[in-house]
Scaffold this motif. Structure first.
Motif, mmCIF file in Angstrom:
data_model
loop_
_atom_site.group_PDB
_atom_site.id
_atom_site.type_symbol
_atom_site.label_atom_id
_atom_site.label_comp_id
_atom_site.label_asym_id
_atom_site.label_seq_id
_atom_site.Cartn_x
_atom_site.Cartn_y
_atom_site.Cartn_z
ATOM 1 N N PRO A 172 5.387 -0.407 4.174
ATOM 2 C CA PRO A 172 4.186 -0.429 3.319
ATOM 3 C C PRO A 172 3.627 -1.827 3.071
ATOM 4 O O PRO A 172 2.449 -1.972 2.789
ATOM 5 C CB PRO A 172 4.660 0.198 2.010
ATOM 6 C CG PRO A 172 5.860 0.991 2.365
ATOM 7 C CD PRO A 172 6.499 0.280 3.523
ATOM 8 N N CYS A 173 4.449 -2.851 3.221
ATOM 9 C CA CYS A 173 3.980 -4.213 2.935
ATOM 10 C C CYS A 173 3.217 -4.831 4.099
ATOM 11 O O CYS A 173 2.811 -5.996 4.028
ATOM 12 C CB CYS A 173 5.138 -5.088 2.491
ATOM 13 S SG CYS A 173 5.724 -4.630 0.833
ATOM 14 N N GLN A 174 2.982 -4.069 5.163
ATOM 15 C CA GLN A 174 2.066 -4.532 6.207
ATOM 16 C C GLN A 174 0.611 -4.353 5.748
ATOM 17 O O GLN A 174 -0.295 -4.946 6.319
ATOM 18 C CB GLN A 174 2.292 -3.790 7.525
ATOM 19 C CG GLN A 174 3.605 -4.162 8.185
ATOM 20 C CD GLN A 174 3.758 -3.538 9.534
ATOM 21 O OE1 GLN A 174 3.499 -4.171 10.559
ATOM 22 N NE2 GLN A 174 4.181 -2.282 9.559
ATOM 23 N N VAL A 175 0.425 -3.544 4.741
ATOM 24 C CA VAL A 175 -0.902 -3.321 4.162
ATOM 25 C C VAL A 175 -0.802 -3.646 2.681
ATOM 26 O O VAL A 175 -0.021 -3.037 1.957
ATOM 27 C CB VAL A 175 -1.369 -1.861 4.370
ATOM 28 C CG1 VAL A 175 -2.774 -1.667 3.811
ATOM 29 C CG2 VAL A 175 -1.310 -1.472 5.848
ATOM 30 N N ALA A 208 0.812 -1.220 0.000
ATOM 31 C CA ALA A 208 0.000 0.000 0.000
ATOM 32 C C ALA A 208 0.844 1.268 0.000
ATOM 33 O O ALA A 208 2.022 1.259 0.358
ATOM 34 C CB ALA A 208 -0.922 0.005 1.213
ATOM 35 N N GLU A 209 0.186 2.336 -0.396
ATOM 36 C CA GLU A 209 0.761 3.676 -0.355
ATOM 37 C C GLU A 209 -0.203 4.562 0.427
ATOM 38 O O GLU A 209 -1.399 4.275 0.499
ATOM 39 C CB GLU A 209 0.915 4.219 -1.780
ATOM 40 C CG GLU A 209 1.789 3.352 -2.664
ATOM 41 C CD GLU A 209 1.705 3.724 -4.141
ATOM 42 O OE1 GLU A 209 0.924 4.638 -4.503
ATOM 43 O OE2 GLU A 209 2.421 3.088 -4.936
ATOM 44 N N ILE A 210 0.314 5.627 0.984
ATOM 45 C CA ILE A 210 -0.529 6.556 1.734
ATOM 46 C C ILE A 210 -1.697 7.042 0.868
ATOM 47 O O ILE A 210 -2.807 7.219 1.351
ATOM 48 C CB ILE A 210 0.299 7.747 2.277
ATOM 49 C CG1 ILE A 210 1.255 7.265 3.377
ATOM 50 C CG2 ILE A 210 -0.594 8.857 2.798
ATOM 51 C CD1 ILE A 210 0.599 6.733 4.635
ATOM 52 N N SER A 211 -1.465 7.204 -0.416
ATOM 53 C CA SER A 211 -2.523 7.671 -1.318
ATOM 54 C C SER A 211 -3.675 6.668 -1.440
ATOM 55 O O SER A 211 -4.741 7.012 -1.951
ATOM 56 C CB SER A 211 -1.950 7.983 -2.703
ATOM 57 O OG SER A 211 -1.380 6.817 -3.271
ATOM 58 N N ASP A 212 -3.503 5.434 -0.956
ATOM 59 C CA ASP A 212 -4.564 4.423 -0.991
ATOM 60 C C ASP A 212 -5.559 4.572 0.160
ATOM 61 O O ASP A 212 -6.606 3.922 0.154
ATOM 62 C CB ASP A 212 -3.968 3.008 -0.912
ATOM 63 C CG ASP A 212 -3.149 2.647 -2.131
ATOM 64 O OD1 ASP A 212 -3.540 3.027 -3.255
ATOM 65 O OD2 ASP A 212 -2.118 1.958 -1.956
#
Length: 154
Positions: free
Chosen positions: A53-56, A8-12
């Motif tokens: 980021p790979c926790q989400v 995931a990215e913050i923009s998600d």
């Protein structure tokens, strides 16, 4: 099936919040303040993404996020490292994308990431008598314990 899984990215966060609200409604959870609960959840997810980021994980088809999984191995919860397991706290797929392998793709990537981070075990909680329980059992998860609850009266 043109589905891709990525970290995931913050923009998600905006799209993830829509899916989280769908999950809460689908499960029939009664939250006294949905807006406050969502804000708390988003803050936590943002911290996980900032740390790793790979926790989400997000599943997307073209530009549409169709599912997500949260696998926590965060330094925010150091006891996980002590006991040697990661925790799958969320896995949700839009209804129209279920039974198409999206959940399995998310779960497999979460497992691969947990192993790569040194966690040989994943634990999760699931509601009894649900499709989710069957899904996890079909993917090799076994009953380990029982979570109990008691609703208290004021």
């Amino acid at each position: 099936m043109d589905v891709h899984i990525r970290c995931a990215e913050i923009s998600d966060l905006k799209n993830l919040s829509v899916l989280w609200i769908s999950m809460v409604k689908e499960l029939g959870l009664s939250l006294s303040d949905l807006s406050s609960a969502l804000k708390t959840w988003l803050n936590h997810v943002a911290l996980l993404i900032a740390e790793d980021p790979c926790q989400v994980l997000v599943a997307h088809h073209k530009d549409l996020i169709i599912g997500y999984a949260i696998i926590e191995f965060s330094s925010l919860v150091p006891i996980l490292r002590v006991f040697g397991y990661a925790v799958l706290t969320d896995l949700y797929v839009r209804k129209e994308w279920r039974s198409k392998g999206v959940g399995t793709l998310l779960l497999k990537m979460a497992e691969d990431i947990a192993l790569s981070k040194g966690f040989p075990e994943i634990r999760l909680s699931v509601l009894k008598d649900t499709d989710a329980l069957r899904f996890y059992r079909n993917n090799g998860y076994e009953d380990y314990g029982i979570i109990m609850r008691k609703k208290l009266k004021k």
